[in-house]
Design an enzyme around this catalytic site. Structure first.
Site, PDB file in Angstrom:
ATOM      1  N   GLY A  79      -5.238  10.736  -3.786  1.00  0.00           N
ATOM      2  CA  GLY A  79      -4.259   9.655  -3.844  1.00  0.00           C
ATOM      3  C   GLY A  79      -4.486   8.771  -5.051  1.00  0.00           C
ATOM      4  O   GLY A  79      -5.592   8.687  -5.585  1.00  0.00           O
ATOM      5  N   ASP A  80      -3.426   8.126  -5.495  1.00  0.00           N
ATOM      6  CA  ASP A  80      -3.531   7.181  -6.603  1.00  0.00           C
ATOM      7  C   ASP A  80      -2.450   6.120  -6.445  1.00  0.00           C
ATOM      8  O   ASP A  80      -1.384   6.397  -5.882  1.00  0.00           O
ATOM      9  CB  ASP A  80      -3.375   7.882  -7.950  1.00  0.00           C
ATOM     10  CG  ASP A  80      -3.727   6.967  -9.106  1.00  0.00           C
ATOM     11  OD1 ASP A  80      -4.943   6.706  -9.293  1.00  0.00           O
ATOM     12  OD2 ASP A  80      -2.814   6.485  -9.803  1.00  0.00           O
ATOM     13  N   SER A  81      -2.737   4.913  -6.940  1.00  0.00           N
ATOM     14  CA  SER A  81      -1.785   3.814  -6.812  1.00  0.00           C
ATOM     15  C   SER A  81      -1.666   3.036  -8.109  1.00  0.00           C
ATOM     16  O   SER A  81      -2.619   2.951  -8.891  1.00  0.00           O
ATOM     17  CB  SER A  81      -2.220   2.849  -5.689  1.00  0.00           C
ATOM     18  OG  SER A  81      -2.283   3.500  -4.440  1.00  0.00           O
ATOM     19  N   GLY A 116       0.795   7.690  -5.045  1.00  0.00           N
ATOM     20  CA  GLY A 116       0.944   9.139  -5.135  1.00  0.00           C
ATOM     21  C   GLY A 116       0.064   9.841  -4.117  1.00  0.00           C
ATOM     22  O   GLY A 116      -1.055   9.401  -3.840  1.00  0.00           O
TER      23      GLY A 116
END
Length: 215
Positions: A79-81, A116
């Site tokens: 995950g990514d933000s 994401g």
């Protein structure tokens, strides 16, 4: 069913645990600035959604092979933000002066948190399939004072989180409203992750493995 978390984010880990999942944490070594620069050199500027999706995928792919010599058998999640306001994309500020500048610009206003998600089906020690999706939540900030900003920055909390804020800790009182899945703002959208799990023909409840949680 095991879920491998390609992240050392305490917020993502806490979210999964609260949802009944004790993931296997596998730190992912991805040079994020280099990865984004390479993608933009090839395809041009990335949208916020494209950027967080790219980094989520790279994080998951970086740990899909083996863990301490043992093959990974289960689902691998990356995950990514990133936070966007006025067309500017903000990741982790890292430095107090940057966090202060951002907070003075965003107080009393609304931005969008992009998250994401990338999920790899690695059951049996081989990659069977991969699915991804992004989630977006609108975040409206309170009109915080300079003194509150300085105290918040002095705590160290906003320095290593996208957008320089949290909703589940000290920064919570400075958030006036969230539109969208609230867990998106914490680090990952649980509803989006559930959708991805189901796309792989797996029931979400098969991931429940925390003590006290049973089918």
């Amino acid at each position: 069913m095991r879920l491998y978390l390609a992240s050392t984010s305490p917020a993502r880990l806490a979210l999964l645990r609260a949802a009944g999942i004790e993931p296997v944490v596998v730190p992912s070594q991805v040079d994020e600035p280099a990865a984004v620069a390479a993608a933009e050199a090839e395809h041009g500027p990335l949208s916020p959604d494209a950027m967080v999706q790219l980094l989520a995928r790279l994080k998951a792919e970086a740990v899909r092979g083996a863990l301490d010599g043992e093959p990974i058998d289960g689902l691998v999640f990356g995950g990514d933000s990133a936070f966007a306001i006025d067309g500017a994309l903000h990741g982790k500020p890292h430095r107090p002066e940057i966090a202060r500048e951002r907070w003075r610009a965003q107080r009393g206003r609304t931005g969008r948190l992009h998250s994401g998600h990338w999920l790899i089906d690695h059951r049996g020690g081989v990659e069977n399939a991969a699915v991804g999706a992004t989630a977006v939540a609108a975040v409206s900030f309170a009109d915080v004072t300079d003194a509150e900003i300085d105290a918040y920055i002095a705590s160290g909390e906003p320095l290593e989180v996208a957008g320089a804020f949290t909703i589940d800790s000290l920064g919570g009182p400075f958030i006036r409203r969230v539109e969208g899945d609230p867990s998106t703002v914490v680090g990952l959208s649980l509803s989006t992750l559930r959708d991805l799990v189901r796309q792989l023909r797996i029931e979400w409840t098969e991931l429940w493995n925390r003590a006290g949680v049973s089918l």
